[in-house]
Design a protein around this motif. Structure first.
Motif, short mmCIF file in Angstrom:
data_model
loop_
_atom_site.label_atom_id
_atom_site.label_comp_id
_atom_site.label_asym_id
_atom_site.label_seq_id
_atom_site.Cartn_x
_atom_site.Cartn_y
_atom_site.Cartn_z
N THR A 1 0.80 -1.14 -0.04
CA THR A 1 -0.14 0.14 0.21
C THR A 1 1.06 1.36 0.09
O THR A 1 2.25 0.98 -0.09
CB THR A 1 -0.85 0.05 1.22
OG1 THR A 1 -0.12 0.20 2.58
CG2 THR A 1 -1.81 -1.09 1.41
N TYR A 2 0.22 2.29 -0.28
CA TYR A 2 1.03 3.67 -0.13
C TYR A 2 -0.10 4.65 0.44
O TYR A 2 -1.30 4.46 0.31
CB TYR A 2 1.39 4.07 -1.37
CG TYR A 2 0.63 4.62 -2.45
CD1 TYR A 2 0.21 5.84 -2.48
CD2 TYR A 2 -0.15 3.69 -3.39
CE1 TYR A 2 -0.83 6.41 -3.75
CE2 TYR A 2 -0.84 4.03 -4.29
CZ TYR A 2 -1.21 5.49 -4.43
OH TYR A 2 -2.12 5.83 -5.44
N PRO A 3 0.32 5.64 1.13
CA PRO A 3 -0.48 6.78 1.73
C PRO A 3 -1.07 7.72 0.66
O PRO A 3 -0.38 8.08 -0.19
CB PRO A 3 0.62 7.39 2.86
CG PRO A 3 1.90 7.44 2.09
CD PRO A 3 2.08 6.05 1.19
N ASN A 4 -2.11 7.89 1.14
CA ASN A 4 -2.98 9.18 0.30
C ASN A 4 -2.91 10.26 1.12
O ASN A 4 -3.65 10.29 2.43
CB ASN A 4 -4.31 8.52 -0.05
CG ASN A 4 -5.36 9.62 -1.04
OD1 ASN A 4 -4.59 10.28 -1.53
ND2 ASN A 4 -6.44 9.20 -1.03
N LEU A 5 -2.59 11.40 0.57
CA LEU A 5 -2.33 12.79 1.44
C LEU A 5 -3.20 13.56 1.07
O LEU A 5 -3.86 13.92 0.06
CB LEU A 5 -1.00 13.23 1.05
CG LEU A 5 0.30 12.46 1.49
CD1 LEU A 5 1.56 13.13 1.19
CD2 LEU A 5 0.34 11.97 2.95
N GLU B 1 -1.62 18.41 4.64
CA GLU B 1 -0.41 17.66 4.53
C GLU B 1 -0.64 16.38 5.29
O GLU B 1 0.70 15.85 5.62
CB GLU B 1 1.00 18.48 4.86
CG GLU B 1 0.94 19.75 4.13
CD GLU B 1 2.25 20.48 4.24
OE1 GLU B 1 3.33 19.80 4.57
OE2 GLU B 1 2.09 21.69 4.17
N GLU B 2 -1.76 15.82 5.81
CA GLU B 2 -2.11 14.76 6.66
C GLU B 2 -2.11 13.56 5.63
O GLU B 2 -2.92 13.63 4.72
CB GLU B 2 -2.86 14.98 7.60
CG GLU B 2 -2.67 16.13 8.63
CD GLU B 2 -3.65 16.46 9.43
OE1 GLU B 2 -4.89 15.99 9.25
OE2 GLU B 2 -3.49 17.28 10.59
N VAL B 3 -1.78 12.40 6.44
CA VAL B 3 -2.36 11.04 5.75
C VAL B 3 -3.63 10.65 6.14
O VAL B 3 -4.27 10.77 6.89
CB VAL B 3 -1.43 9.90 6.04
CG1 VAL B 3 -1.81 8.54 5.49
CG2 VAL B 3 -0.04 10.26 5.93
N LEU B 4 -4.26 10.63 4.81
CA LEU B 4 -6.03 10.31 4.98
C LEU B 4 -6.20 8.93 5.18
O LEU B 4 -7.03 8.54 5.96
CB LEU B 4 -6.64 10.86 3.56
CG LEU B 4 -6.69 12.20 3.27
CD1 LEU B 4 -6.79 12.35 1.83
CD2 LEU B 4 -7.66 13.01 4.16
N GLY B 5 -5.31 8.01 4.42
CA GLY B 5 -5.50 6.54 4.47
C GLY B 5 -4.49 6.00 3.55
O GLY B 5 -3.48 6.47 3.04
N ALA C 1 -11.10 16.00 -0.20
CA ALA C 1 -9.67 15.76 0.79
C ALA C 1 -8.53 15.09 0.19
O ALA C 1 -7.59 15.80 0.25
CB ALA C 1 -10.23 14.41 1.81
N GLU C 2 -8.74 14.57 -1.12
CA GLU C 2 -7.58 14.01 -1.64
C GLU C 2 -7.10 15.11 -2.75
O GLU C 2 -5.75 14.95 -3.46
CB GLU C 2 -7.75 12.59 -2.19
CG GLU C 2 -8.57 12.39 -3.48
CD GLU C 2 -8.72 10.97 -3.97
OE1 GLU C 2 -7.97 10.08 -3.38
OE2 GLU C 2 -9.67 10.87 -5.04
N THR C 3 -7.99 15.87 -3.28
CA THR C 3 -7.48 16.91 -4.27
C THR C 3 -7.22 18.09 -3.59
O THR C 3 -6.52 19.01 -4.31
CB THR C 3 -8.79 17.08 -5.27
OG1 THR C 3 -9.83 17.69 -4.78
CG2 THR C 3 -9.01 15.75 -6.33
N GLY C 4 -7.88 18.40 -2.35
CA GLY C 4 -7.67 19.64 -1.94
C GLY C 4 -8.67 20.85 -2.26
O GLY C 4 -8.47 21.86 -1.89
N ALA C 5 -9.48 20.20 -3.07
CA ALA C 5 -10.63 21.16 -3.51
C ALA C 5 -11.41 21.63 -2.48
O ALA C 5 -11.93 20.81 -1.54
CB ALA C 5 -11.09 20.63 -5.03
N PRO C 6 -11.72 22.81 -2.52
CA PRO C 6 -12.80 23.46 -1.23
C PRO C 6 -13.99 22.71 -1.66
O PRO C 6 -14.31 22.36 -2.90
CB PRO C 6 -13.21 24.94 -1.61
CG PRO C 6 -11.67 25.12 -2.08
CD PRO C 6 -11.22 24.19 -3.10
N LEU C 7 -14.86 22.17 -0.81
CA LEU C 7 -16.22 21.63 -0.95
C LEU C 7 -17.07 22.20 -1.88
O LEU C 7 -17.79 21.42 -2.49
CB LEU C 7 -16.74 21.32 0.50
CG LEU C 7 -16.61 20.29 1.25
CD1 LEU C 7 -17.22 20.27 2.50
CD2 LEU C 7 -16.81 18.80 0.48
#
Length: 487
Positions: free
Chosen positions: A21-25, A30-34, A91-97
């Motif tokens: 696996t690898y981390p999804n940021l 800059e935190e690991v989501l999963g 969360a994974e793109t950083g795009a505002p909701l």
């Protein structure tokens, strides 16, 4: 977030070989989501084999009614999963909701666009009769048939991942193709959730749709593009990578669809309403400038440059950013630190070349976390500067002064790219006449917006080959066969 970490191969949700696996940021924190599966070559081999087998041995390519039913199931399942998808994509793109809702292309709109395919598929003319001709001493009845092209490699980018995943996969599946979707490493969940929904909530047969995620895209991407069992590559991304894909695909003479970079011009003609038209320059901040069709060159009359500078300084003050949960902000962070450094290097290049920074130009001092870059406006830019020639993919606007209308058209067309653009004028006919002279695949007039499921999207020159969306986008995934029957 109820994310999916597994691959989809041959109808089964599976871990990567060896459980890698690898981390999804989250680029805003800059935190690991999963975690998500880090596929190995063996996984890609299995996915290609499954897609080939499903195309060759099932009736997926010929059973039009069944495909339509499966796509209806997929649309309904995506709608029911909308809230989870929005949270994951933001969360994974950083795009505002806000731009993951109805006002942006990240989630709700591309799911709604599936209705266009569902509505048009039942009436598509899979066969047409050319009638009887007489040639070389014989009479022939001729039919023209449309058939699925085969196994499609869909390779998507990280900027609007669900939009582009669906823009590739929905028409490919509707056409009767089987698909191997290789997700962008930075936004894997937008693909793996699609895999889970297909596996658990539709009757799409095993092998028809496969999803691969990997931290290092190069090796698996090369496998997918080069494999002779793959009939077509549909790629969206940078022009540099697109060139490599096109060259690699040539070994097996497979079809390629390429949607590549842009350096689009926003032309403000001298009779335009400057108060309104210059507001459009703020679009360079949308999703932090991470959009290939965004207008990153602003062409203005030279004698009105001071007025332009004053307006831009006021208008860019309207842009707020830094709150990922915001429903009103249009700008978030860049996708990762590597991309932020790339954008900052272009900004430094602009300074070195003699362009003047009107505003922005660095990392916002108030945001300690997240890969943010300030909205940046350069003036005194000439069209031969690197910042005017190359795609920056960040919130950076280049203001270029022109002498007259002919000069504006010349500057707009003086680019290796030809993806999009805009024209503003107080006279619609004048604006339309200029728009028709700009060598781009899409162009907006006086605030128009080409974006829609029925509108073909793609570029001229090094912005790509082929079209996505609309009837033209659907037909990219079809072969044409002519049949002659002796009469």
């Amino acid at each position: 977030m109820n994310a999916e970490a597994r691959l989809l191969i041959d109808g089964e949700l599976v871990e990567a070989t060896g459980g890698a696996t690898y981390p999804n940021l989250n680029p805003a924190t800059e935190e690991v989501l999963g975690q998500v599966a880090d596929a190995a070559p063996q996984d890609m081999e299995q996915a290609i084999a499954a897609a080939r087998r499903a195309f060759d041995t099932s009736d997926w390519s010929t059973n039009h009614a069944f495909r339509h039913e499966c796509l209806q199931q997929l649309k309904a399942a995506l709608v029911s999963s909308m809230d989870v998808l929005k949270q994951q994509i933001a969360a994974e793109t950083g795009a505002p909701l806000g731009i993951c809702g109805q006002s942006g292309p990240q989630c709700e709109l591309p799911i709604a666009f599936i209705d266009y395919t569902l509505a048009s598929l039942p009436d598509y003319p899979w066969s047409r009769d050319l009638g009887v001709n007489e040639i070389m001493g014989g009479k022939n009845k001729r039919l023209v048939e449309k058939e699925a092209i085969g196994v499609v490699a869909a390779i998507s980018p990280w900027n609007v991942p669900l939009q582009i995943n669906l823009a590739k996969c929905i028409p490919a599946l509707a056409a009767g193709c089987t698909v191997v979707l290789k997700a962008a490493p930075d936004t894997p969940w937008s693909a793996t959730m699609l895999g889970r929904i297909v596996a658990e909530q539709t009757d799409i047969p095993a092998g028809v749709f496969n999803v691969i995620t990997a931290q290092d895209p190069a090796e698996l991407g090369d496998m997918l593009v080069a494999d002779p069992r793959v009939d077509m590559v549909s790629f969206t991304g940078s022009t540099a990578v697109g060139k490599r894909i096109m060259a690699r695909a040539s070994d097996t003479v497979k079809k390629v669809f390429l949607e590549l970079g842009g350096k689009s011009a926003n032309i403000i003609l001298d009779d335009a309403d400057f108060d309104t038209s210059l507001l459009s320059a703020l679009a360079v901040c949308f999703h932090a400038g991470q959009g290939c069709a965004l207008n990153t060159r602003l062409l203005v009359p030279g004698h009105r440059q001071q007025q332009v500078e004053e307006r831009l300084q006021t208008y860019f003050g309207f842009i707020s950013y830094g709150d990922p949960s915001s429903e009103s902000e249009i700008m978030g962070p860049l996708i990762n630190e590597r991309q932020r450094q790339r954008v900052l290097s272009y900004i430094e290049s602009g300074r070195q070349e003699g362009a003047r920074v009107l505003l922005g130009g660095g990392i916002p001092p108030t945001l300690k976390k997240g890969y943010y870059v300030e909205p940046t406006v350069f003036v005194d830019v000439t069209n031969d500067m690197v910042i005017a020639r190359e795609e920056i993919f960040g919130p950076v606007l280049c203001v270029i002064a022109y002498d007259d209308e002919e000069d504006a058209i010349r500057i707009a067309n003086d680019s290796e790219f030809g993806l999009s653009g805009s024209v503003w004028s107080g006279n619609e006919e004048r604006a339309l006449a200029v728009a028709r002279r700009i060598r781009t695949g899409t162009i907006n007039v006086n605030g128009g917006n080409f974006y829609g499921p029925d509108a073909p999207f793609g570029g001229y020159k090094q912005s790509g080959i082929g079209r996505e969306m609309g009837r033209e986008g659907f037909e990219e995934y079809l072969e044409t066969k002519t049949i002659a029957i002796a009469v």
